[in-house]
Design a protein around this motif. Structure first.
Motif, short mmCIF file in Angstrom:
data_model
loop_
_atom_site.label_atom_id
_atom_site.label_comp_id
_atom_site.label_asym_id
_atom_site.label_seq_id
_atom_site.Cartn_x
_atom_site.Cartn_y
_atom_site.Cartn_z
N TRP A 33 0.83 -1.20 0.00
CA TRP A 33 0.00 0.00 0.00
C TRP A 33 0.87 1.25 0.00
O TRP A 33 0.64 2.19 -0.76
CB TRP A 33 -0.95 -0.04 1.19
N ARG A 34 1.90 1.27 0.84
CA ARG A 34 2.82 2.41 0.87
C ARG A 34 3.47 2.61 -0.49
O ARG A 34 3.57 3.73 -1.00
CB ARG A 34 3.89 2.24 1.94
N HIS A 35 3.92 1.53 -1.10
CA HIS A 35 4.56 1.61 -2.41
C HIS A 35 3.58 2.16 -3.45
O HIS A 35 3.96 3.02 -4.26
CB HIS A 35 5.08 0.23 -2.83
N ALA A 36 2.35 1.68 -3.44
CA ALA A 36 1.35 2.15 -4.39
C ALA A 36 1.09 3.65 -4.22
O ALA A 36 1.07 4.40 -5.20
CB ALA A 36 0.05 1.36 -4.23
N VAL A 37 0.90 4.09 -3.00
CA VAL A 37 0.62 5.50 -2.74
C VAL A 37 1.81 6.37 -3.12
O VAL A 37 1.66 7.40 -3.79
CB VAL A 37 0.21 5.72 -1.26
N GLU A 38 3.00 5.97 -2.74
CA GLU A 38 4.19 6.76 -3.04
C GLU A 38 4.47 6.82 -4.54
O GLU A 38 4.86 7.87 -5.07
CB GLU A 38 5.40 6.23 -2.28
N THR A 39 4.26 5.70 -5.24
CA THR A 39 4.47 5.68 -6.69
C THR A 39 3.45 6.57 -7.39
O THR A 39 3.79 7.34 -8.29
CB THR A 39 4.40 4.23 -7.22
N MET A 40 2.19 6.48 -6.96
CA MET A 40 1.16 7.32 -7.55
C MET A 40 1.43 8.79 -7.24
O MET A 40 1.26 9.66 -8.10
CB MET A 40 -0.22 6.90 -7.05
N ALA A 41 1.86 9.08 -6.02
CA ALA A 41 2.15 10.47 -5.64
C ALA A 41 3.25 11.06 -6.52
O ALA A 41 3.15 12.23 -6.93
CB ALA A 41 2.55 10.54 -4.17
N ALA A 42 4.26 10.28 -6.84
CA ALA A 42 5.34 10.77 -7.71
C ALA A 42 4.81 11.14 -9.09
O ALA A 42 5.23 12.14 -9.67
CB ALA A 42 6.44 9.71 -7.82
N ALA A 62 -8.08 6.06 -2.29
CA ALA A 62 -6.88 6.39 -3.07
C ALA A 62 -6.51 7.87 -2.91
O ALA A 62 -5.35 8.20 -2.70
CB ALA A 62 -7.11 6.06 -4.54
N ALA A 63 -7.49 8.75 -3.01
CA ALA A 63 -7.21 10.19 -3.03
C ALA A 63 -6.78 10.74 -1.68
O ALA A 63 -5.92 11.62 -1.61
CB ALA A 63 -8.43 10.95 -3.55
N CYS A 146 -5.44 6.65 -11.39
CA CYS A 146 -6.08 5.47 -10.83
C CYS A 146 -5.02 4.41 -10.55
O CYS A 146 -3.94 4.45 -11.14
CB CYS A 146 -7.15 4.92 -11.77
N PHE A 147 -5.35 3.51 -9.66
CA PHE A 147 -4.42 2.42 -9.38
C PHE A 147 -4.51 1.35 -10.46
O PHE A 147 -3.51 0.80 -10.88
CB PHE A 147 -4.70 1.82 -7.99
N ILE A 148 -5.72 1.05 -10.92
CA ILE A 148 -5.95 -0.01 -11.90
C ILE A 148 -6.64 0.56 -13.12
O ILE A 148 -7.62 1.30 -13.00
CB ILE A 148 -6.83 -1.14 -11.30
N GLU A 149 -6.17 0.18 -14.30
CA GLU A 149 -6.82 0.57 -15.55
C GLU A 149 -7.13 -0.69 -16.36
O GLU A 149 -6.24 -1.51 -16.62
CB GLU A 149 -5.91 1.48 -16.37
N LEU A 150 -8.39 -0.85 -16.72
CA LEU A 150 -8.81 -1.96 -17.57
C LEU A 150 -8.73 -1.45 -19.01
O LEU A 150 -9.71 -0.93 -19.56
CB LEU A 150 -10.22 -2.42 -17.20
#
Length: 171
Positions: A33-42, A62-63, A146-150
């Protein structure tokens, strides 16, 4: 880190024929979760947002942490009748009918730099509607995240702003 290993596919939810991409295992794993948030934040940081707008309801998950990491505000975009006080709504068409979303009337100031956030981008209808609503109230919509894209559903094509996603599923 392989974030896809923290996404669970649940067949036939919420109805037969749908494969639901569940982020619950991602949320439950602190390092992922930390990795996902930090990667998205970048990725989102490049757009220099003043406000992140989370789409109901998993978009809030997410937001909110992204806004915290980026030191910016967070606004909820909800279904009709779920927000207190004066609201501004937007009616939009779906594949089979229509729906409505709202923000609080004083949530966005004209000219504020906004990024719209949801957990998943599928057909793009709700994300596109949120962007239209935000532009109508004067927001400078910088992008969507978004975290996931279909990707096989083509939702990105309906979004008239840059889009970033952490994980893509092609089928």
């Amino acid at each position: 880190m392989d974030l896809k290993s923290h996404i669970r596919g649940i067949p036939d939810f919420p109805k037969p024929g749908i494969l639901f991409y569940d982020i619950s295992p991602l949320l439950a794993h602190p390092q992922a979760w930390r990795h996902a948030v930090e990667t998205m934040a970048a990725s989102v940081k490049e757009w220099q947002p003043d406000i992140l707008v989370g789409i109901e309801s998993r978009g809030f998950l997410a937001a909110a942490p992204l806004a915290y990491v980026l030191d910016c505000g967070f606004v909820m975009c909800r279904k009709r009748g779920k927000l207190p006080g004066e609201t501004i709504g937007h009616l939009y068409e779906l594949e089979y009918g229509s729906d409505a979303i709202e923000i609080q009337a004083d949530a966005i100031k004209p000219g504020q730099r906004v990024v719209v956030v949801d957990d998943l981008l599928a057909t793009g209808g709700t994300m596109a509607a949120a962007i239209q609503l935000l532009r109508r109230v004067g927001a400078d919509v910088r992008g969507a995240a978004c975290f996931i894209e279909l990707t096989f559903l083509g939702g990105r094509d309906k979004i008239d702003a840059p889009v970033t996603s952490l994980m893509q599923y092609d089928s």
